[in-house]
Design a protein around this motif. Structure first.
Motif, short mmCIF file in Angstrom:
data_model
loop_
_atom_site.label_atom_id
_atom_site.label_comp_id
_atom_site.label_asym_id
_atom_site.label_seq_id
_atom_site.Cartn_x
_atom_site.Cartn_y
_atom_site.Cartn_z
N ARG A 40 35.68 -6.81 35.28
CA ARG A 40 35.90 -8.09 34.19
C ARG A 40 34.95 -8.69 33.88
O ARG A 40 35.67 -9.10 32.56
N GLU A 41 34.26 -9.14 34.26
CA GLU A 41 32.78 -9.66 33.69
C GLU A 41 32.64 -9.06 32.81
O GLU A 41 32.25 -9.96 31.14
N ALA A 42 32.48 -7.93 32.75
CA ALA A 42 31.16 -6.99 31.30
C ALA A 42 33.25 -6.85 30.63
O ALA A 42 32.45 -7.39 28.85
N THR A 43 33.81 -7.09 30.87
CA THR A 43 35.17 -6.44 29.46
C THR A 43 34.90 -7.87 28.77
O THR A 43 35.79 -7.73 27.72
N LEU A 44 35.57 -8.95 29.54
CA LEU A 44 35.65 -10.38 29.27
C LEU A 44 34.23 -10.85 28.34
O LEU A 44 34.63 -11.42 27.30
N TYR A 45 33.25 -10.46 28.84
CA TYR A 45 31.72 -10.86 28.48
C TYR A 45 32.01 -9.72 26.93
O TYR A 45 31.83 -10.69 25.44
N ALA A 46 32.19 -8.76 26.41
CA ALA A 46 32.24 -7.65 25.81
C ALA A 46 33.45 -8.35 24.60
O ALA A 46 33.42 -8.39 23.49
N GLN A 47 34.74 -8.58 25.51
CA GLN A 47 35.64 -9.03 24.67
C GLN A 47 35.57 -10.31 23.83
O GLN A 47 35.59 -10.20 22.22
N SER A 48 34.87 -11.41 23.85
CA SER A 48 34.36 -12.71 23.50
C SER A 48 33.47 -12.58 22.79
O SER A 48 32.97 -13.20 22.03
N HIS A 49 32.46 -11.43 22.58
CA HIS A 49 31.44 -11.26 21.91
C HIS A 49 31.78 -10.31 20.88
O HIS A 49 30.94 -9.66 20.08
N GLU A 50 32.92 -10.24 20.76
CA GLU A 50 33.93 -9.50 19.65
C GLU A 50 32.99 -7.76 19.80
O GLU A 50 32.94 -7.30 18.39
N MET A 51 33.32 -7.40 21.25
CA MET A 51 32.43 -5.54 20.47
C MET A 51 33.21 -5.26 21.93
O MET A 51 34.15 -5.58 22.47
N ASN A 52 33.26 -4.09 22.29
CA ASN A 52 33.95 -3.46 23.10
C ASN A 52 33.30 -2.99 23.96
O ASN A 52 32.12 -3.51 24.24
N LEU A 53 33.69 -2.78 25.67
CA LEU A 53 32.74 -2.85 27.15
C LEU A 53 31.78 -0.99 26.56
O LEU A 53 30.73 -1.33 27.12
N ASN A 54 31.93 -0.19 25.99
CA ASN A 54 31.08 0.70 25.61
C ASN A 54 30.29 0.62 24.71
O ASN A 54 28.87 0.90 24.95
N ILE A 55 30.30 -0.35 23.95
CA ILE A 55 29.39 -0.92 22.87
C ILE A 55 28.65 -1.99 24.05
O ILE A 55 26.86 -1.78 23.84
N LEU A 56 29.06 -2.37 24.81
CA LEU A 56 28.47 -3.59 25.99
C LEU A 56 27.20 -2.77 26.53
O LEU A 56 26.19 -2.63 26.85
N ALA A 57 27.79 -2.01 26.91
CA ALA A 57 26.99 -1.39 28.37
C ALA A 57 26.32 0.10 27.62
O ALA A 57 24.63 -0.26 28.12
N LYS A 58 25.94 0.17 26.49
CA LYS A 58 24.93 1.31 25.33
C LYS A 58 24.09 0.32 25.41
O LYS A 58 22.79 0.49 25.11
N LYS A 59 24.48 -0.68 24.69
CA LYS A 59 22.80 -1.80 24.45
C LYS A 59 22.15 -2.43 26.08
O LYS A 59 21.65 -2.89 25.62
N ALA A 60 23.38 -2.37 27.23
CA ALA A 60 22.82 -3.88 27.59
C ALA A 60 21.39 -2.11 28.46
O ALA A 60 20.06 -2.60 29.19
N LEU A 61 22.20 -0.66 28.91
CA LEU A 61 21.44 0.02 28.68
C LEU A 61 20.32 0.57 28.12
O LEU A 61 19.09 0.45 28.35
N GLN A 62 19.88 0.57 26.45
CA GLN A 62 19.11 0.54 26.03
C GLN A 62 18.19 -0.89 26.11
O GLN A 62 16.74 -0.51 26.28
#
Length: 114
Positions: A84-106
């Motif tokens: 939930r936190e990741a999805t809401l963070y991604a949405q509030s930063h105009e990205m999807n969950l896949n992009i957020l996860a990719k950036k976090a892993l990188q």
């Protein structure tokens, strides 16, 4: 990667049996069980290359697509709160969950390999 060889995009493990005095391994990160062995580093490497070549040739003969070691997607279980936190963070930063996860892993890997 530790204790591993790479050839044609496939990774092979490296192990040693003191009892049998033989090196052995298998192609990692695919479902098929493909193993090899050798009595020296050179013969182990040659056996690994041959195992990969034989696997690719077999797939071609059968008309099947060889398994890829890394497909570019995987499932992770993070729990509902983090999801939930990741999805809401991604949405509030105009990205999807896949992009957020990719950036976090990188960022995590870059920080560790610094």
């Amino acid at each position: 990667m530790k204790d591993c060889m790479e050839y044609e995009g496939y990774y092979g493990s490296v192990h040693y049996s003191d009892k049998d005095e033989v090196f052995f391994g298998k192609i990692e990160f695919i479902r098929s069980l493909i193993s090899y062995e050798g009595t020296s580093v050179r013969t182990l490497k040659e056996a690994f290359y041959k195992a990969v070549d034989d696997y690719l040739e077999f797939c071609e003969e059968q008309g099947t697509e060889p398994e890829k070691a890394f497909k570019g997607s995987f499932n992770i279980r993070v729990g509902s709160d983090l999801h939930r936190e990741a999805t809401l963070y991604a949405q509030s930063h105009e990205m999807n969950l896949n992009i957020l996860a990719k950036k976090a892993l990188q960022a995590y890997i870059h920080e560790r390999n610094g």
